[in-house]
Design an enzyme around this catalytic site. Structure first.
Site, mmCIF file in Angstrom:
data_model
loop_
_atom_site.group_PDB
_atom_site.id
_atom_site.type_symbol
_atom_site.label_atom_id
_atom_site.label_comp_id
_atom_site.label_asym_id
_atom_site.label_seq_id
_atom_site.Cartn_x
_atom_site.Cartn_y
_atom_site.Cartn_z
ATOM 1 N N LYS A 98 -6.654 4.819 8.550
ATOM 2 C CA LYS A 98 -7.063 5.118 9.933
ATOM 3 C C LYS A 98 -5.979 4.765 10.956
ATOM 4 O O LYS A 98 -4.992 4.126 10.620
ATOM 5 C CB LYS A 98 -8.394 4.412 10.230
HETATM 6 C C1 LIG Z 1 -13.291 6.650 7.152
HETATM 7 C C2 LIG Z 1 -14.570 7.177 7.700
HETATM 8 C C3 LIG Z 1 -15.729 6.412 7.723
HETATM 9 C C4 LIG Z 1 -15.874 5.138 6.962
HETATM 10 O O1 LIG Z 1 -15.090 4.123 7.357
HETATM 11 P P1 LIG Z 1 -15.058 2.804 6.468
HETATM 12 O O2 LIG Z 1 -14.403 1.814 7.379
HETATM 13 O O3 LIG Z 1 -14.233 3.121 5.253
HETATM 14 O O4 LIG Z 1 -16.439 2.433 6.124
HETATM 15 C C5 LIG Z 1 -16.837 6.889 8.380
HETATM 16 N N1 LIG Z 1 -16.837 8.107 8.943
HETATM 17 C C6 LIG Z 1 -15.765 8.897 8.906
HETATM 18 C C7 LIG Z 1 -15.829 10.231 9.586
HETATM 19 C C8 LIG Z 1 -14.598 8.475 8.269
HETATM 20 O O5 LIG Z 1 -13.542 9.281 8.197
#
Ligand SMILES: *Cc1c(COP(=O)(O)O)cnc(C)c1O
Length: 394
Positions: free
Chosen positions: A193
């Site tokens: 991210k």
């Molecule tokens: C990465 C992601 C998540 C989950 O995030 P985590 O921190 O891994 O739980 C949720 N929604 C979307 C759209 C994502 O891309």
């Protein structure tokens, strides 16, 4: 801007899709925390929450071990459960739907807007029933969902708005930062991210809501360990609800503090890369470049092309293989919720039940986009895409 080189030259090393951008500063902060006497939720986590709250201009924030956990306790804190319905989008990572199942509620899908691939407010309106308790929009790729009509619908029908902002740090809707709009907003600090703590997440919202979520995030205990073990602490605590174990560690928070300080630079580099991509791909008939509406500021977590398959002799899967053969990693965001066997079988969903999501899914491909890409990496991606399009155009 780059113009494609002739003839095509394959790069030597495989270009990964989204490696983390970690410097010596993050490494030092983590090591320092490991050398301290407090490694789990404590002073660093509180500082990170404070810094994030200020960065977003949110009312309050709660640091967690994932965005998935943040979404889950947002639902729990709002008292959403069995017999309730939550409306979300088919174009998302599956955890958005999984957490609705976790609280015993029913996920209701509303199809997406074909331009932004975010949930279509008109489709949402059509899915509201007396059982609907919340809307969960996803700011796909970092492009905010159309929040004004969604917030209006929520007010009109007394629904909560829980935003999945995993891609939307930082993004704005009509001048307001995402994280300040809905009842709860959940961010992700997963390894890929825009800001990473390896795993991690943040939930923003009103102070009383965040206080309720904080209880849910740590066993339902009314005092956290840091306070209990400090000099002014006490051994006594009470469990006031059956909470989960979703707290962030100080090791993660130390990493996050450094990443947050670098975020403005990260975003500037993402925008530069996107400008190169948009200029290079915007002129190719075989490709549709991502939209950026005028009422938003895009977080550019993902750069998602759509293939105009009628202009190409190959499928999306083959397009991905061709780029891989040219040493370029890609990904697909996302396999729609309703195509996954669990959801397909549980709710009897057919691919065509959400026709826009299904049609767009088949032509989606995400290209590498992260601050570590050099100008020559970006040129390699552009050259490889041009080469594939040239080789397989109709
Ligand atoms: C990465 C992601 C998540 C989950 O995030 P985590 O921190 O891994 O739980 C949720 N929604 C979307 C759209 C994502 O891309």
């Amino acid at each position: 801007m780059f113009s494609p080189s002739q003839p095509f030259q394959k790069r030597d090393a495989f270009l990964p899709f989204s490696p983390p951008t970690i410097s010596e500063a993050e490494i030092a902060a983590v090591v320092e925390t490991l050398r301290s006497d407090w490694i789990t939720t404590g002073p660093q986590t509180r500082q990170f929450e404070q810094a994030f709250t200020e960065y977003i201009g949110a009312q309050a924030a709660l640091a967690l071990n994932s965005c998935t956990g943040a979404l889950h306790i947002a639902l729990a804190a709002l008292g959403i459960g069995a017999g309730d319905e939550v409306i979300t989008t088919p174009i998302t990572f599956v955890c958005s739907a999984n957490v609705i199942e976790h609280v015993g509620a029913t996920p209701i899908l509303a199809d997406v807007d074909p331009e932004t691939l975010t949930i279509d407010p008109q489709q949402v309106a059509a899915k509201i029933t007396p059982r609907t308790k919340a809307i969960m929009p996803v700011h796909f790729a970092g492009h905010p969902a159309e929040m004004r009509p969604l917030l209006d619908l929520a007010t009109q029908h007394q629904l909560a708005v829980i935003e999945d902002a995993a891609h939307a740090l930082p993004a704005k809707y009509e001048g307001q930062l995402i994280g300040t709009l809905g009842d709860f907003t959940a961010f992700s600090f997963y390894a890929t991210k825009n800001l990473t703590t390896a795993e991690g997440g943040m939930l923003t919202g009103a102070p009383e809501r965040i206080a309720e979520a904080r209880l849910w995030s740590l066993h339902g205990m009314n005092r956290d360990a840091w306070k209990r073990y400090s000099s002014e602490g006490s051994w006594y605590y009470e469990v006031v609800l059956p909470g989960f174990k979703y707290n962030m560690t100080d090791i993660q928070a130390a990493l996050g503090m450094v990443q947050l300080a670098r975020l403005t630079d990260f975003q500037a580099r993402r925008r530069e890369i996107v400008a190169h991509y948009q200029a290079a791909f915007g002129s190719l008939d075989a490709l549709q470049v991502p939209a950026e509406r005028t009422n938003i500021d895009h977080a550019w977590h993902l750069y998602t092309l759509r293939l105009n398959l009628d202009q190409l002799r190959i499928t999306r899967a083959q397009f991905i293989e061709e780029l891989k053969a040219r040493n370029i990693a890609t990904s697909v965001h996302f396999i729609p919720i309703h195509l996954h066997p669990y959801y397909r079988d549980r709710y009897g969903w057919q691919p065509e039940d959400f026709p826009t999501a299904y049609a767009e899914y088949q032509r989606l491909v995400s290209l590498p986009l992260h601050p570590r890409l050099s100008d020559s990496d970006v040129a390699d991606v552009i050259n490889a895409v041009y080469d594939v399009v040239a080789a397989f155009r109709r």
